[in-house]
Design an enzyme around this catalytic site. Structure first.
Site, PDB file in Angstrom:
ATOM      1  N   LYS A 204      32.453  60.697   0.710  1.00  0.00           N
ATOM      2  CA  LYS A 204      32.361  59.246   0.389  1.00  0.00           C
ATOM      3  C   LYS A 204      30.963  58.673  -0.225  1.00  0.00           C
ATOM      4  O   LYS A 204      30.939  57.744  -0.774  1.00  0.00           O
ATOM      5  CB  LYS A 204      32.708  58.204   1.556  1.00  0.00           C
ATOM      6  CG  LYS A 204      34.026  58.446   2.073  1.00  0.00           C
ATOM      7  CD  LYS A 204      34.110  57.763   3.431  1.00  0.00           C
ATOM      8  CE  LYS A 204      35.035  58.312   4.392  1.00  0.00           C
ATOM      9  NZ  LYS A 204      35.156  57.633   5.653  1.00  0.00           N
TER      10      LYS A 204
ATOM     11  N   ASP B  87      25.627  62.594  -3.483  1.00  0.00           N
ATOM     12  CA  ASP B  87      24.456  61.623  -3.087  1.00  0.00           C
ATOM     13  C   ASP B  87      23.151  62.363  -2.712  1.00  0.00           C
ATOM     14  O   ASP B  87      22.129  62.047  -2.889  1.00  0.00           O
ATOM     15  CB  ASP B  87      24.859  60.709  -1.666  1.00  0.00           C
ATOM     16  CG  ASP B  87      25.541  61.867  -0.831  1.00  0.00           C
ATOM     17  OD1 ASP B  87      25.701  62.936  -0.836  1.00  0.00           O
ATOM     18  OD2 ASP B  87      26.054  60.984   0.312  1.00  0.00           O
ATOM     19  N   ILE B  88      23.498  63.669  -2.036  1.00  0.00           N
ATOM     20  CA  ILE B  88      22.032  64.011  -1.390  1.00  0.00           C
ATOM     21  C   ILE B  88      22.549  65.751  -1.195  1.00  0.00           C
ATOM     22  O   ILE B  88      23.559  66.178  -1.153  1.00  0.00           O
ATOM     23  CB  ILE B  88      21.730  63.703  -0.032  1.00  0.00           C
ATOM     24  CG1 ILE B  88      20.327  64.024   0.457  1.00  0.00           C
ATOM     25  CG2 ILE B  88      22.664  63.733   1.068  1.00  0.00           C
ATOM     26  CD1 ILE B  88      20.019  63.483   1.717  1.00  0.00           C
TER      27      ILE B  88
ATOM     28  N   ASP C 132      21.093  68.814   0.845  1.00  0.00           N
ATOM     29  CA  ASP C 132      20.200  69.081   1.976  1.00  0.00           C
ATOM     30  C   ASP C 132      20.111  70.639   2.010  1.00  0.00           C
ATOM     31  O   ASP C 132      19.147  71.274   1.637  1.00  0.00           O
ATOM     32  CB  ASP C 132      21.156  68.401   3.091  1.00  0.00           C
ATOM     33  CG  ASP C 132      20.477  68.443   4.709  1.00  0.00           C
ATOM     34  OD1 ASP C 132      19.148  68.404   4.451  1.00  0.00           O
ATOM     35  OD2 ASP C 132      21.093  68.271   5.485  1.00  0.00           O
TER      36      ASP C 132
ATOM     37  N   THR D 269      27.039  72.404   0.400  1.00  0.00           N
ATOM     38  CA  THR D 269      28.276  71.691  -0.237  1.00  0.00           C
ATOM     39  C   THR D 269      28.195  71.857  -1.490  1.00  0.00           C
ATOM     40  O   THR D 269      29.256  72.472  -2.039  1.00  0.00           O
ATOM     41  CB  THR D 269      27.952  70.186   0.285  1.00  0.00           C
ATOM     42  OG1 THR D 269      27.918  69.959   1.700  1.00  0.00           O
ATOM     43  CG2 THR D 269      29.182  69.390  -0.211  1.00  0.00           C
TER      44      THR D 269
ATOM     45  N   LYS E 102      16.348  66.911  -0.492  1.00  0.00           N
ATOM     46  CA  LYS E 102      15.449  67.384   0.797  1.00  0.00           C
ATOM     47  C   LYS E 102      15.196  68.779   0.589  1.00  0.00           C
ATOM     48  O   LYS E 102      15.828  69.622   1.240  1.00  0.00           O
ATOM     49  CB  LYS E 102      16.388  66.865   1.942  1.00  0.00           C
ATOM     50  CG  LYS E 102      16.130  65.331   2.081  1.00  0.00           C
ATOM     51  CD  LYS E 102      16.486  65.243   3.782  1.00  0.00           C
ATOM     52  CE  LYS E 102      17.835  65.043   4.239  1.00  0.00           C
ATOM     53  NZ  LYS E 102      17.911  64.492   5.690  1.00  0.00           N
TER      54      LYS E 102
HETATM   55  P1  IMP Z   1      24.433  70.189   2.426  1.00  0.00           P
HETATM   56  O1  IMP Z   1      25.748  70.916   2.288  1.00  0.00           O
HETATM   57  O2  IMP Z   1      23.668  70.639   3.613  1.00  0.00           O
HETATM   58  O3  IMP Z   1      23.780  69.990   1.182  1.00  0.00           O
HETATM   59  O4  IMP Z   1      24.791  68.481   2.833  1.00  0.00           O
HETATM   60  C1  IMP Z   1      25.100  67.736   1.974  1.00  0.00           C
HETATM   61  C2  IMP Z   1      25.829  66.515   2.592  1.00  0.00           C
HETATM   62  O5  IMP Z   1      25.355  66.227   3.772  1.00  0.00           O
HETATM   63  C3  IMP Z   1      25.531  65.315   1.848  1.00  0.00           C
HETATM   64  O6  IMP Z   1      26.782  65.175   1.112  1.00  0.00           O
HETATM   65  C4  IMP Z   1      25.875  64.222   2.994  1.00  0.00           C
HETATM   66  O7  IMP Z   1      26.932  63.983   3.421  1.00  0.00           O
HETATM   67  C5  IMP Z   1      24.949  64.889   4.063  1.00  0.00           C
HETATM   68  N1  IMP Z   1      23.755  64.659   4.338  1.00  0.00           N
HETATM   69  C6  IMP Z   1      22.602  65.182   4.383  1.00  0.00           C
HETATM   70  N2  IMP Z   1      21.461  64.817   4.745  1.00  0.00           N
HETATM   71  C7  IMP Z   1      21.796  63.339   4.849  1.00  0.00           C
HETATM   72  C8  IMP Z   1      21.107  62.185   5.424  1.00  0.00           C
HETATM   73  O8  IMP Z   1      19.942  62.378   5.389  1.00  0.00           O
HETATM   74  N3  IMP Z   1      21.827  61.189   5.661  1.00  0.00           N
HETATM   75  C9  IMP Z   1      23.361  61.079   5.478  1.00  0.00           C
HETATM   76  N4  IMP Z   1      23.780  62.192   5.118  1.00  0.00           N
HETATM   77  C10 IMP Z   1      23.277  63.301   4.930  1.00  0.00           C
HETATM   78 MG    MG Z   2      28.483  63.795   1.552  1.00  0.00          MG
END
Ligand code: IMP
Ligand code: MG
Length: 187
Positions: free
Chosen positions: A44, A104-105, A107, A111, A135
């Site tokens: 979302k 949105d982000i 990390d 994803t 990040k």
């Molecule tokens: P990744 O798969 O580790 O890159 O994570 C991505 C997902 O983790 C994002 O779409 C967010 O839903 C969640 N996420 C990662 N860091 C944060 C944060 O600092 N705040 C809130 N959600 C986060």
């Molecule tokens: Mg997300």
């Protein structure tokens, strides 16, 4: 106060707006010779971003825009490390579309990496990525972001779509969370 767990505002509402305008301008001109593009948002967290981005691109009047969404959950626990699960799939058949994946982000990168791979199997004409926040310190998978809003430190952030236990998505800015305060005051 509903934002009692906000520690520090990292990116203000105006800074977000200005940056989205810049990204939108780049997108509008990159795709100006096409008739349409498809923005694929990840639910979302990307909702405020994709809405503002779509309207900002539209204001340049170069290309028409469709949107669709997917819901993907990522697990950072050791068990399912490196995997993201598709919970809800998009409706539009993306074959032949020029798609921009919007989140949105980024990390760990898991994803975006997972979804990118899946979308490519569905034969879009082109696929790019647009992410509001990065990040980089936390990256586990190498992913290329074509349109990036802001690089941020390794803090847990909320606001402008991002949540902590579904809280704080409505905030108009991006803020770090006082995790200790949040844990002790959460109901
Ligand atoms: P990744 O798969 O580790 O890159 O994570 C991505 C997902 O983790 C994002 O779409 C967010 O839903 C969640 N996420 C990662 N860091 C944060 C944060 O600092 N705040 C809130 N959600 C986060
Ligand atoms: Mg997300």
């Amino acid at each position: 106060m509903f934002d009692y767990f906000v520690d520090k505002v990292l990116i203000t509402e105006n800074e977000i707006k200005d940056r989205i305008d810049e990204l939108a301008k780049r997108i509008a001109f990159h795709y100006k010779d096409l008739s349409e593009i498809l923005l694929m948002g990840l639910l979302k967290g990307s909702v405020p971003f994709i809405v503002d981005l779509m309207r900002a691109i539209e204001s340049y009047n170069t290309v028409s825009i469709k949107i669709d969404f997917m819901l993907v959950s990522s697990y950072s626990g050791d068990k399912s490390r490196g995997e993201a699960q598709i919970e809800l799939d998009h409706k539009i058949d993306i074959a032949g579309y020029d798609v921009i994946l919007v989140d949105d982000i980024i990390d760990t990168g898991v994803t975006i990496h997972t979804v990118e791979k899946l979308l490519l199997e569905r034969n879009p004409r082109s696929l790019r990525t647009c992410v509001l926040l990065d990040k980089p310190e936390r990256r586990e998978v190498d992913v290329e972001i074509d349109y990036l809003g802001f690089t941020i430190p390794n803090d847990f952030v909320i606001g402008y779509g991002l949540d902590i236990d579904e809280n704080g998505r409505y905030l108009p800015y991006v803020a770090s969370v006082d995790l200790e305060k949040y844990m002790s005051e959460k109901k």
